[in-house]
Design an enzyme around this catalytic site. Structure first.
Site, PDB file in Angstrom:
ATOM      1  CG  HIS A 167      -1.688  -1.243   1.444  1.00 56.59           C
ATOM      2  ND1 HIS A 167      -2.904  -1.516   0.891  1.00 56.59           N
ATOM      3  CD2 HIS A 167      -1.335  -2.354   2.143  1.00 56.59           C
ATOM      4  CE1 HIS A 167      -3.299  -2.737   1.252  1.00 56.59           C
ATOM      5  NE2 HIS A 167      -2.347  -3.262   2.013  1.00 56.59           N
ATOM      6  CB  SER A 288      13.394  22.584 -15.391  1.00 55.95           C
ATOM      7  OG  SER A 288      12.673  23.792 -15.504  1.00 55.95           O
ATOM      8  CE  LYS A 294      11.649  19.738 -11.613  1.00 56.35           C
ATOM      9  NZ  LYS A 294      10.253  19.876 -11.268  1.00 56.35           N
ATOM     10  CD  GLU A 301       8.551  12.379 -15.273  1.00 53.56           C
ATOM     11  OE1 GLU A 301       7.604  13.045 -14.861  1.00 53.56           O
ATOM     12  OE2 GLU A 301       9.642  12.886 -15.626  1.00 53.56           O
TER      13      GLU A 301
END
Ligand code: ARG
Length: 473
Positions: A167, A288, A294, A301
């Site tokens: 979980h 970024s 970043k 992804e």
């Protein structure tokens, strides 16, 4: 694409030219030209067989085969002119052959239909793609296995410790190597699925002809053998009308994608500032344009995101096939792009992960500290009581109470006082609570398939044997 048009290869009964938009809508050459190699390989074997059984003369066979060789050379050189008015790869190749060798080219299509031709080309492609993805899944598995082995000792101790989750709540401590080995197991089955699918699709539909077979005295077995198939398909309607070989390939792709997507999700989470378990390599992350700090896990992804299209390709073809009566229907022309896309997508994702994972840095102190928090050894305390004869359910209740006391006061189990522990259960003490470390918890999980270092080491050795013995194309 040129605008000059020649008479359609199927144009005999037609009085009016094809409407321009229909031609565009109908054509598949923009994507099925990818099957050119398979198409020509199939034609070469077909002509060979026609010669063997005496349908074509040796001279005709030589002329057609020579011409096909030239067409293939043009295609490979990139000098071949693909024409939309010639509709698909099959008619482009045949028309180009006629341009080269004249009317004898028309004999190539004896005892054959585009229906068995396309079924053949597509099976050849899909079988090769399945075996290639099997090899690539195997290569990634080898990488993950060597990561598992590396992290058994990389911290100089008993192996890197990771929180195990259910979980997404800290559950019990595990070895990082055990986590890697879970993906090794998944990838082993993924490879197996591709090999099983390749074995099942190892039948040549050539000679099914349009749908009913052919009156010509062909030798389907000889053609199948020449093309490297185990045997010809046993039913002509099935041979031209079935696409479950492509569905099975797409299903294996979808399942593999689901696994890679789960892996991606874990890497994305674990690389966040909040988790801080790992650092992805600069070579496989991006920055970024506005936020200088970043470092984004784009590869993971995209690997997660691309599962969407890979699943979609399976659903797409299932939907195409479900309403089509036997045998061939033009709907089936929609079978190819999804297969190409899933194959291309997974080829790159598998390669990227095989390169990225060995360059990923795991932070052993961070992962161990995280594994110790969240009362991950609560089950061990309950097991301790149960071993002393306390029924497990009662022990569970006692430890649950202790976790409640600890969490309300912001402490871990080993920070509770001797008095608190003893009042929860007389068999407990501060000394016992302190002895139940994450290392001890991991060491104790000796059941077959468990995370104890000895078990993981055995699993690594067994996986190495399995990897060394399997087929590698
Ligand atoms: N381009 C077609 C396809 O991919 C080839 C088969 C065409 N057959 C036919 N009867 N129109 O499915």
């Amino acid at each position: 694409m040129t605008k000059t048009k020649d008479k359609k290869l199927w144009g005999g009964r037609f009085a009016e030219a094809t409407d321009g938009l229909v031609e565009l809508f109908n054509a598949s050459v923009s994507f099925d030209q990818r099957l050119a190699e398979q198409d020509i390989r199939g034609s070469l074997a077909h002509v060979q067989m026609l010669g063997q059984v005496g349908i074509l003369s040796a001279e005709e066979v030589a002329q057609i085969q020579g011409g096909l060789g030239d067409v293939l050379a043009d295609i490979r050189a990139g000098t071949f002119e693909w024409r939309l008015d010639r509709e698909d790869v099959h008619m482009n190749v045949e028309a180009a052959l006629r341009d080269r060798i004249g009317p004898v080219a028309g004999k190539l299509h004896t005892a054959r239909s585009r229906n068995d031709q396309v079924a053949l080309d597509f099976r050849l492609f899909t079988k090769e793609a399945a075996l290639d993805l099997a090899d690539k899944a195997r290569a990634l598995r080898a990488v993950m296995l060597s990561e598992a082995e590396k992290h058994l000792t990389s911290d100089g101790g008993e192996g890197v410790i990771l929180p195990g989750y259910t979980h997404l709540q800290v559950a019990q401590p595990i070895l990082l190597s055990h986590w890697f080995m879970a993906y090794v197991a998944m990838l082993e089955r993924d490879e197996g699925r591709f090999r099983d699918a390749a074995a099942r699709m190892d039948e040549s539909p050539l000679g099914s002809s349009a749908l009913a077979g052919t009156p010509w005295p062909i030798n389907r077995h000889a053609a199948a053998e020449a093309l490297g198939f185990a045997r010809p398909t046993a039913n002509s309607l099935d041979g031209v009308g079935s696409r479950d070989f492509a569905l099975e390939f797409l299903a294996a792709c979808a399942i593999l994608s689901a696994h890679l997507s789960r892996l991606s999700e874990e890497l994305i989470l674990y690389s966040t500032f909040e988790f801080g378990f790992l650092t992805l390599p600069d070579s496989h992350t991006t920055g970024s344009s506005i936020m200088p700090q970043k470092k984004n896990p784009d590869v993971s992804e995209l690997a997660r995101g691309k599962a969407g299209r890979v699943f979609g390709n399976l659903m797409g073809l299932l939907t195409v096939v479900k309403g089509t009566p036997l045998a061939y229907n033009k709907d089936l022309q929609e079978d190819k792009e999804g297969v190409f896309d899933s194959y291309d997508t997974l080829s790159i994702v598998l390669r990227l992960y095989a390169e990225m994972l060995p360059k990923t840095l795991w932070h052993a102190e961070k992962t161990k500290a995280a594994a110790a928090r969240g009362y991950s050894t609560a089950t061990d305390v309950a097991d301790f009581l149960a071993r002393q004869g306390v029924p497990f359910r009662e022990a569970h209740e006692v430890v649950g109470g202790l976790v409640g006391v600890a969490s309300r006061s912001g402490r871990q189990l080993w920070e509770l006082t001797d008095a608190e522990l003893k009042s929860a259960h007389p068999l407990l003490s501060a000394e016992i609570a302190r002895s139940l470390t994450v290392e001890e918890s991991i060491r104790s999980r000796l059941s077959y398939g468990g995370t104890a270092p000895v078990r993981v080491r055995e699993a690594v050795e067994a996986a190495k044997v399995l990897l060394g013995s399997g087929t590698m194309e």
